[in-house]
Each structure stands twice: as C-alpha cells, then as structure tokens.
Design a protein around this motif. Structure first.
Motif, PDB file in Angstrom:
ATOM      1  N   LYS A   1       0.791  -1.186   0.167  1.00 10.12           N
ATOM      2  CA  LYS A   1      -0.056  -0.091  -0.111  1.00 10.12           C
ATOM      3  C   LYS A   1       0.726   1.285  -0.068  1.00 10.12           C
TER       4      LYS A   1
ATOM      5  N   PHE B   1       0.818  -1.494  -7.057  1.00 13.37           N
ATOM      6  CA  PHE B   1      -0.278  -2.206  -6.497  1.00 13.37           C
ATOM      7  C   PHE B   1      -1.571  -1.398  -6.528  1.00 13.37           C
TER       8      PHE B   1
ATOM      9  N   ASN C   1      -7.472  -0.359  -3.166  1.00 10.19           N
ATOM     10  CA  ASN C   1      -8.517  -1.278  -2.767  1.00 10.19           C
ATOM     11  C   ASN C   1      -9.767  -0.194  -2.615  1.00 10.19           C
ATOM     12  N   LYS C   2     -10.772  -1.111  -2.712  1.00  8.51           N
ATOM     13  CA  LYS C   2     -12.221  -0.267  -2.423  1.00  8.51           C
ATOM     14  C   LYS C   2     -12.648  -0.379  -1.045  1.00  8.51           C
ATOM     15  N   LYS C   3     -12.250   0.182  -0.151  1.00  6.16           N
ATOM     16  CA  LYS C   3     -12.529  -0.328   1.331  1.00  6.16           C
ATOM     17  C   LYS C   3     -14.163   0.446   1.349  1.00  6.16           C
ATOM     18  N   GLU C   4     -14.561   1.255   1.123  1.00  4.16           N
ATOM     19  CA  GLU C   4     -15.940   1.852   1.267  1.00  4.16           C
ATOM     20  C   GLU C   4     -17.011   0.761   1.091  1.00  4.16           C
TER      21      GLU C   4
ATOM     22  N   LEU D   1     -23.362   2.789  -3.193  1.00  7.49           N
ATOM     23  CA  LEU D   1     -22.613   2.825  -1.651  1.00  7.49           C
ATOM     24  C   LEU D   1     -23.365   3.532  -0.652  1.00  7.49           C
ATOM     25  N   LYS D   2     -23.224   2.777   0.479  1.00  6.08           N
ATOM     26  CA  LYS D   2     -24.224   3.403   1.487  1.00  6.08           C
ATOM     27  C   LYS D   2     -23.072   3.855   2.824  1.00  6.08           C
TER      28      LYS D   2
ATOM     29  N   ILE E   1      -9.111  -4.124   7.508  1.00  5.70           N
ATOM     30  CA  ILE E   1     -10.357  -3.617   7.153  1.00  5.70           C
ATOM     31  C   ILE E   1     -11.514  -2.694   7.542  1.00  5.70           C
TER      32      ILE E   1
ATOM     33  N   ASN F   1     -11.050   1.877   7.429  1.00  8.53           N
ATOM     34  CA  ASN F   1     -11.813   2.953   6.738  1.00  8.53           C
ATOM     35  C   ASN F   1     -13.282   2.744   6.951  1.00  8.53           C
ATOM     36  N   VAL F   2     -13.809   2.276   8.032  1.00  8.35           N
ATOM     37  CA  VAL F   2     -15.240   2.011   8.143  1.00  8.35           C
ATOM     38  C   VAL F   2     -15.608   2.709   9.389  1.00  8.35           C
TER      39      VAL F   2
ATOM     40  N   TYR G   1     -14.864  -7.978  -4.438  1.00 10.42           N
ATOM     41  CA  TYR G   1     -14.820  -6.612  -4.655  1.00 10.42           C
ATOM     42  C   TYR G   1     -13.124  -6.290  -4.503  1.00 10.42           C
ATOM     43  N   GLY G   2     -12.365  -7.377  -4.728  1.00 14.16           N
ATOM     44  CA  GLY G   2     -10.906  -7.124  -4.695  1.00 14.16           C
ATOM     45  C   GLY G   2     -10.410  -7.401  -3.148  1.00 14.16           C
ATOM     46  N   ILE G   3      -9.238  -6.895  -3.200  1.00 11.62           N
ATOM     47  CA  ILE G   3      -8.586  -6.970  -1.695  1.00 11.62           C
ATOM     48  C   ILE G   3      -9.103  -5.919  -0.814  1.00 11.62           C
ATOM     49  N   LEU G   4      -9.629  -6.395   0.223  1.00  9.12           N
ATOM     50  CA  LEU G   4     -10.380  -5.545   1.327  1.00  9.12           C
ATOM     51  C   LEU G   4      -9.432  -4.995   2.378  1.00  9.12           C
ATOM     52  N   ILE G   5      -8.394  -5.787   2.788  1.00  9.95           N
ATOM     53  CA  ILE G   5      -7.805  -5.480   3.854  1.00  9.95           C
ATOM     54  C   ILE G   5      -6.723  -4.297   3.761  1.00  9.95           C
TER      55      ILE G   5
END
Lengths: 214, 232
Positions: A132, A194, A197-200, B41-42, B71, B74-75, B228-232
């Motif tokens: 990252k 790299f 990523n789409k963390k949302e 997206l919500k 993960i 970003n939440v 959805y791809g890599i999330l970490i």
C-alpha cells in the motif's frame, strides 16, 4: 544511502530468517551495496508461563554468536521505552552502517515509509502494508509453518509481479536475497504498482445488513 | 377410527414438527433468500434510524485480527453500538480494539458505546482429542452465557475466519431460529485463502448472509461468494 526494513511477524519468532540476516555475510553484502541502515523487526513472542521474551532472547543470542559487534565495530545503544517497543541500535562509524532492532512496532507504517526496500515475512497484513505504501518488496516464506497459505499468497503476489518471493530455506548458502535487494535498488527488477482497494464497500455492506436486521 | 386413519394421524403428528422446523430454517437461511441488487454505496451513519443498531466484531488472533483491523480502518462504526469479541489470553487483540475505540473518543464526536467480550478459547494448538472435545463444550456453554448477559444481541456479526467464528455464528443462528434475534452474519474470508476456503469458511458458507472472498478464484468456485478485490 538506502535503508532496508525486515519484518518477521509478531506472534511466532521467524528463527530461520533471523539466522540468515543476523550474520556477518549478510551485513557485509548489504554494506557492499551502500545500504547504510538495516531496520529489523525481530518478533514479539512471549512465553506465557515464564514470561520470557522468546524473540528478543533469540535475537540477542544470534548477535553474540555471529560476533557482528566486534566484526563491524558496532556501538550499542539501548532505548527500552517500554516492553513492546524498545529498540536497540548498533552503529558503526567505520563501516557507515546502522542496525536498528526492535521486537514490534505499533507504528510500523512509519518504519515502512523510511525504507527503500522491505523484506517481509509472508503474513497478509505485513505484505499489504508494504504494498500500500508502494515499497519495493521481497517476501520470505517460512516453510516451517504448519499451514502454508503463506506460500500461496506469496506466490500469487509474485505471479502478479507485486513483489519478489523466496522460501527461507533456499536462502542459505546463496546470494538470492541480496541479489533481489540489489536488483530492486538499482531498478533492474521493476515491480507492478499495487492497485488501491475499495474499502468503502465494507461499510456499505454493513449498512445494507443493518437495514435488514430489524 | 380404523387402523389406517390412526396411522395417518400418527405419522402426521410425527412429521409436523420436522415440517415446522424445516420451514423455519428455510425462512432464516440466507442461501434461499434473494440477493441484494443495490449498487449504490451506503454509509452507516446515514441509515441507522429505525434499523439495526449494533455490531459484533470477532477478533481471532494474530493474522486474523490484523486483517480485521485493516478492513475496519476505513469504516465509520461510531453510530452503532460495538461489541468486540476476543479469546481469553489474547491481550494483543484487546489492545488493537481499544486503540480503535480511542480514536473515536479522541475525535470528540458523539459516539455510541462499546464493550468487550472475552470468550473461552475453543481449541489450543496440540491439544488431545478428548480434552479438545471437553474444551469445545466448555467454550460453547461459555459463549451462550456471555451472550445472554449482553443488553441486546447484535444486529450484525462480522467475522473473518478464526476457529472461534464457527461456534459463535452457529449459536447466534440458533437464537435466530427461535426468534431471539435477527442477527445478519457477514463473513470475510482471509486474504491468505487463494484457491480453497478455510474450514471455518466452508462451515459458515450456508448460514452467512453475506460471504465475501478476496481472491477471484474463490468467487468463481462458490456460487454465493461476493468479490470486490482485496479489502484489507
């Protein structure tokens, strides 16, 4: 003057990798390629019954056995701020080389940022942290671990050209690791960037499920 | 009543509970529900009035905890009540959860409360079969007791694959069966799983409402998996 960071994971001491890197040969090779600082995160394994710091004991034993302190005329300064983040610095003015060793860090990102090349154990978190921050990465797989998903992910990332990958056992008696470090430093190996990523998406999935959980 | 009518009644009575149980399982089983098709997206803070209001996050150990915290980095969970579940003796996961919570406190925003749950560890490495059976039962009973102490059962359970996921998820699924809660289970398989699901993943696939993998290979292999791809 390039900096190399080595991460070995926090839970289990990655003994074979430590064996390989805490040695006069490896350090000499590094300084040949003008690497002036080696940061080594050596592990935070603590014996639950005796409370001994397994990783630190192992690392300090290696330092003694390999006699790197006398060979490179290293001055030792200790900074044990706390048990979890105390670092030891070995510096040599004669060889223009510094070894900074610490068990683990709550802020590993700042160590990664300061590095030109990262040599990482094959833990997913550690690999992702380096990628990252768009660092040149060499992943070392620990063959001694029982479940070898680590090999799977390292191979997969190497196939995608995000990193270079080696098994720890194939390092001994060879210059594979130092060659990879050198090729990454001088640009003869070019890695693929790299993707972000789409963390949302995770927040959105949680939100959708919260709405359904009435 | 002649013999045949009696028999029909007896068989009917016998089958009725099985039929009722099957209906109930079908009603709550995620694999037979309709998938969500919403693409927008919500964000959690926008939707929380009149909906589920608490989340339970399981922190397994070393690598699993590391992935989960990455993960969640970003939440924004500040508008839901949070319960962090850790295994007994796993102090480093507890530290990571508290660090996460500290950031919310420092922000000074209004923030829902949080709590920590420590569960007895199901199986230690290298344990014999008999004692591991014993500790599995103990961990099961302990989990049920701990859940009963909570002020409310979670609306969402977020898991990423350590062994402790399985009893926790099945206990909550059992409670859902009896109408005690309506917990939605979200499972995110570890990035370390490239071609094959983990045992926890396989066991939780049928009861997870959302099943997310981080490698495309797995997405093609399992019909209900989302990617959805890599999330970490």
């Amino acid at each position: 003057m390039p900096t190399v960071l080595i991460t070995t994971g926090a839970t289990v001491t990655f003994r074979s990798l430590l064996d390989y890197v805490v040695s006069p040969e490896f350090i000499e090779n590094l300084s040949k390629f003008k690497v002036s600082r080696l940061k080594l995160q050596y592990g935070n394994e603590i014996n639950p019954t005796t409370n001994e710091h397994v990783s630190r004991d192992y690392f300090e034993r290696l330092v003694k056995q390999s006699e790197i302190v006398s060979k490179f005329q290293l001055d030792i300064s200790t900074d044990r701020k706390s048990d979890t983040d105390g670092s030891i610095t070995y510096s040599s003015t004669k060889y223009d080389f510094v070894l900074e060793a610490f068990p683990f860090s709550m802020d590993i990102d700042s160590h990664i940022r300061s590095a030109d090349v990262v040599i990482s154990h094959a833990g997913t978190g550690s690999i992702i942290d380096a990628l990252k921050l768009h660092k040149k990465l060499v992943v070392i797989v620990n063959d001694a671990l029982m479940d070898n998903h680590q090999a799977e992910i390292a191979n997969e990332f190497a196939k995608l050209n995000y990193c270079v990958s080696h098994n720890v056992n194939e390092l001994f008696g060879t210059e594979k690791l130092i060659n990879s470090v050198r090729s990454l430093l001088d640009g003869s190996i070019q890695l693929t960037e790299f993707p972000a990523n789409k963390k949302e998406i995770v927040e959105s999935i949680i939100a959708e499920e919260l709405q359904k959980a009435v | 009543m002649d013999y045949e009518t009696k028999l029909v009644f007896q068989v009917g009575l016998l089958l009725l509970p099985i039929f009722v149980v099957a209906l109930r399982v079908l009603a709550i089983l995620p694999s037979v529900g309709l998938g969500s098709s919403n693409k927008d997206l919500k964000s959690i803070s926008d939707i929380t009035s009149g909906t589920g209001s608490s989340i339970m996050v399981l922190l397994g150990s070393g690598g699993h905890t590391g992935e989960m915290m990455r993960i969640l980095s970003n939440v924004d969970l500040s508008s839901v009540r949070r319960t962090w579940v850790v295994s007994s003796g796993d102090s480093s996961s507890l530290v990571r959860a508290k660090e996460f919570e500290d950031k919310y406190q420092q922000n000074g925003k209004t923030c829902k409360s949080s709590e920590y749950l420590t569960l007895y560890r199901a199986r230690k490495v290298g344990e014999s079969l008999l004692s591991s059976l014993n500790s599995t039962v103990r961990s099961f009973v302990d989990t049920v007791n701990q859940l009963r102490k909570l002020p409310e059962l979670p609306s969402v359970l977020l898991l990423n694959g350590p062994g402790t996921s399985v009893p926790l998820a099945y206990i909550l699924f059992g409670m859902k069966f009896f109408g005690l809660c309506n917990t939605r289970i979200i499972y995110i398989e570890s990035l370390a799983r490239v071609n094959k699901l983990s045992l926890s993943g396989l066991l939780l696939l049928p009861i997870s409402d959302r099943f997310i993998v981080q490698w495309e290979q797995l997405y093609h292999k399992y019909k209900r998996a989302e990617y959805y791809g890599i999330l970490i």
